[in-house]
Design an enzyme around this catalytic site. Sequence first.
Site, PDB file in Angstrom:
ATOM      1  N   LEU A  76      32.475  -0.149 -50.871  1.00  0.00           N
ATOM      2  CA  LEU A  76      31.940   1.141 -51.305  1.00  0.00           C
ATOM      3  C   LEU A  76      32.678   2.359 -50.740  1.00  0.00           C
ATOM      4  O   LEU A  76      32.249   3.494 -50.948  1.00  0.00           O
ATOM      5  CB  LEU A  76      30.435   1.252 -51.028  1.00  0.00           C
ATOM      6  CG  LEU A  76      29.585   0.082 -51.541  1.00  0.00           C
ATOM      7  CD1 LEU A  76      28.127   0.265 -51.154  1.00  0.00           C
ATOM      8  CD2 LEU A  76      29.730  -0.086 -53.042  1.00  0.00           C
ATOM      9  N   CYS A  77      33.771   2.151 -50.002  1.00  0.00           N
ATOM     10  CA  CYS A  77      34.596   3.284 -49.566  1.00  0.00           C
ATOM     11  C   CYS A  77      35.459   3.744 -50.731  1.00  0.00           C
ATOM     12  O   CYS A  77      35.947   2.941 -51.521  1.00  0.00           O
ATOM     13  CB  CYS A  77      35.511   2.884 -48.402  1.00  0.00           C
ATOM     14  SG  CYS A  77      34.691   2.866 -46.814  1.00  0.00           S
ATOM     15  N   ASP A 129      46.625 -10.172 -31.744  1.00  0.00           N
ATOM     16  CA  ASP A 129      47.330 -11.220 -32.477  1.00  0.00           C
ATOM     17  C   ASP A 129      48.715 -11.488 -31.891  1.00  0.00           C
ATOM     18  O   ASP A 129      49.106 -12.641 -31.716  1.00  0.00           O
ATOM     19  CB  ASP A 129      47.460 -10.837 -33.949  1.00  0.00           C
ATOM     20  CG  ASP A 129      48.170 -11.909 -34.754  1.00  0.00           C
ATOM     21  OD1 ASP A 129      47.745 -13.075 -34.685  1.00  0.00           O
ATOM     22  OD2 ASP A 129      49.151 -11.579 -35.438  1.00  0.00           O
TER      23      ASP A 129
END
Length: 161
Positions: A76-77, A129
Site C-alpha cells: 500500500l505504499c 549479510d
Amino acid sequence: MSASFSHINQRGDAHMVDVSEKQSTLREARAESIVLMNAETFNLIIEGKHHKGDVFATARIAGIQAAKRTWDLIPLCHPLLLSKIEVNIEPIFENHSIRIESICRLTGQTGVEMEALVAASVAALTIYDMCKANQKDMIINQVRLLNKIGGKSGEYNAITQ
C-alpha cells in the site's frame, strides 16, 4: 481518542490511500539503524580487510536501491519519485557498532518516512549479510524515524518527542 486507519476503507478492506487531492509539498525524512558486532568483525570492516570487499559501499548502495523500491516491498505504499536518497554510515568505536542514517526527500503528495526506514533497514541487513560468515550473533537495533518535515502532520523530531 479513536483513531481511524487511512489504509482501511468503509467496508474494512485494505486499500491504497488516494493522495490526488493532497497538496504537493517538500517532504523529507531521516531514519537510523544500528548494527552491533564484536571487535573482530568491526575491525575487519574498518581496516578494509573483509573478504567480501567494501562493506560500507555495498550497504550504502543497497540502502539507496531499497528506498527506491519501498513501494514494491511494503504493501500500500505509493511509488515515489524521490529527488534525494542519502545513506551515511559511521563506525562507533566505543561499542563496535555501525550507525546508519538515511535521508529521503521529494516534492510530492505523500511522505517519505517509509523510504527512509527501508533504506536504513536494508543497509543494516546488508552489513549483516556480508559479515555473517564471521559473526552470526550481530544485532540490528534502534531502527527508527529520526525526523520528518512536510505534509499535513507537519514536523516530527524524535529528539524533542
